[in-house]
Design a protein around this motif. Sequence first.
Motif, mmCIF file in Angstrom:
data_model
loop_
_atom_site.group_PDB
_atom_site.id
_atom_site.type_symbol
_atom_site.label_atom_id
_atom_site.label_comp_id
_atom_site.label_asym_id
_atom_site.label_seq_id
_atom_site.Cartn_x
_atom_site.Cartn_y
_atom_site.Cartn_z
ATOM 1 N N LYS A 179 1.123 -1.046 -0.013
ATOM 2 C CA LYS A 179 0.157 -0.158 0.216
ATOM 3 C C LYS A 179 0.652 1.280 0.123
ATOM 4 O O LYS A 179 0.345 2.377 -0.596
ATOM 5 C CB LYS A 179 -0.547 -0.104 1.354
ATOM 6 N N VAL A 184 -2.016 -3.072 -4.974
ATOM 7 C CA VAL A 184 -3.287 -3.635 -4.380
ATOM 8 C C VAL A 184 -2.279 -4.607 -4.186
ATOM 9 O O VAL A 184 -2.034 -5.273 -4.627
ATOM 10 C CB VAL A 184 -4.264 -3.586 -5.552
ATOM 11 N N GLY A 211 -5.597 -4.058 5.955
ATOM 12 C CA GLY A 211 -5.762 -2.895 4.853
ATOM 13 C C GLY A 211 -6.217 -4.083 3.185
ATOM 14 O O GLY A 211 -5.569 -3.583 2.246
ATOM 15 N N ASP A 213 -6.970 -5.648 0.376
ATOM 16 C CA ASP A 213 -7.633 -5.652 -0.426
ATOM 17 C C ASP A 213 -8.474 -6.833 -1.533
ATOM 18 O O ASP A 213 -9.583 -6.413 -1.357
ATOM 19 C CB ASP A 213 -7.253 -4.910 -2.134
ATOM 20 N N LEU A 240 -11.880 -7.823 -1.716
ATOM 21 C CA LEU A 240 -12.414 -8.290 -3.346
ATOM 22 C C LEU A 240 -12.264 -9.628 -4.326
ATOM 23 O O LEU A 240 -11.687 -10.511 -3.247
ATOM 24 C CB LEU A 240 -11.860 -7.225 -4.745
ATOM 25 N N GLU A 268 -12.288 -1.941 -9.789
ATOM 26 C CA GLU A 268 -11.617 -1.704 -8.280
ATOM 27 C C GLU A 268 -10.414 -1.358 -8.594
ATOM 28 O O GLU A 268 -9.938 -0.341 -7.867
ATOM 29 C CB GLU A 268 -12.756 -2.255 -7.639
ATOM 30 N N ILE A 269 -9.742 -2.462 -8.807
ATOM 31 C CA ILE A 269 -8.360 -2.133 -8.606
ATOM 32 C C ILE A 269 -7.558 -1.763 -8.896
ATOM 33 O O ILE A 269 -7.243 -0.780 -8.383
ATOM 34 C CB ILE A 269 -7.014 -4.055 -9.471
ATOM 35 N N THR A 270 -8.039 -1.307 -10.779
ATOM 36 C CA THR A 270 -6.717 0.401 -11.334
ATOM 37 C C THR A 270 -6.968 1.112 -10.533
ATOM 38 O O THR A 270 -6.708 2.412 -11.071
ATOM 39 C CB THR A 270 -7.337 -0.239 -12.648
ATOM 40 N N ARG A 271 -8.594 1.564 -10.154
ATOM 41 C CA ARG A 271 -8.942 2.527 -9.221
ATOM 42 C C ARG A 271 -8.348 2.389 -8.300
ATOM 43 O O ARG A 271 -8.291 3.944 -7.975
ATOM 44 C CB ARG A 271 -10.342 2.473 -8.650
ATOM 45 N N ARG A 272 -7.870 1.190 -7.276
ATOM 46 C CA ARG A 272 -7.105 1.650 -5.928
ATOM 47 C C ARG A 272 -6.073 2.041 -6.180
ATOM 48 O O ARG A 272 -5.055 2.294 -5.260
ATOM 49 C CB ARG A 272 -7.579 0.369 -5.020
ATOM 50 N N ALA A 273 -5.201 1.009 -7.184
ATOM 51 C CA ALA A 273 -3.738 1.467 -7.584
ATOM 52 C C ALA A 273 -3.236 3.041 -7.604
ATOM 53 O O ALA A 273 -4.253 3.988 -8.958
ATOM 54 C CB ALA A 273 -3.173 1.008 -9.108
ATOM 55 N N THR A 274 -1.988 3.463 -7.236
ATOM 56 C CA THR A 274 -1.961 4.461 -7.532
ATOM 57 C C THR A 274 -0.220 5.057 -7.737
ATOM 58 O O THR A 274 0.084 5.472 -8.162
ATOM 59 C CB THR A 274 -1.992 5.589 -6.160
#
Length: 289
Positions: A179, A184, A211, A213, A240, A268-274
């Motif tokens: 994280k 993720v 945390g 995912d 997930l 959702e995985i791609t949205r959470r990843a930064t």
Amino acid sequence: MRIDLHCHSTASDGTDTPAELVRNAAAAGLDVVALTDHDTTRGYAEAIAAVPEGLTLVTGAELSCRLDGVSMHMLAYLFDPEEPELLAERELVRDDRVPRAHGMIAKLNELGVPVTWEQVARIAGDGSVGRPHVATALVELGVVPTVGDAFTADWLADGGRAFVEKHETDPFEAIRLIKGAGGVAVFAHPGAAKRGRTVPESAIAKMAAAGLDGIEVDHMDHEPETRARLRGLAGELGLLTTGSSDYHGSRKTCVLGEYTTDPEVYGEITRRATGAFPVPGTGGGRGAG
């Protein structure tokens, strides 16, 4: 969309090069494939450069973890590969693989098996040496018929006659590091009892609170009742659920796309990843960060 989020290349213990993996994924009709080699990102550059048009590459890794004496794996997706804390931990795990392999070879020699370091190193090539390479050596020597048959108490399974422990990360620390690197975290094949002991559901609940995912539910090492139980657990914990082949090329019997991930979960995985972004195929490639 057909999405396979757990695949290995010659950068660890697969038999396809990273470039071959992405080409084979496209040929298998996949829309998205994840490169998740063990404790390494060394295959990224080659895979990114070779992603065919129509395929998207997700960069990741499968981190070696241990909880209360139970070996487990944590899939890390779309993290920053240069983030220093996670990078240092990957290197620590990876550096312990060579002395571990020498230890397994010594134990096998004591059991009368004439395996050598040169043989295992040849099989591993440029990959991070691990038990599957030692298992392949046993197949070459005619000791066992398949790689899977080497993962028993007689040979290389956890606690087996030729088993040697290696440095493995505490999973709660792995989650923190993933994280912290913008990634993720998904617990790989948590119910794979045929591989040995598994962590209890109470531990998965604690990881979720820390945390985590998601959990990998649809996997070749999960029986139908195990998948149903894990899917229910994920629903209770708000996790997930992913599905993946755990493809290793010719080293295992699974095929690309044998199990897949729901497109909404992938989204959702791609949205959470930064830490990194999926790489769309163009026949060339751009960086993943």
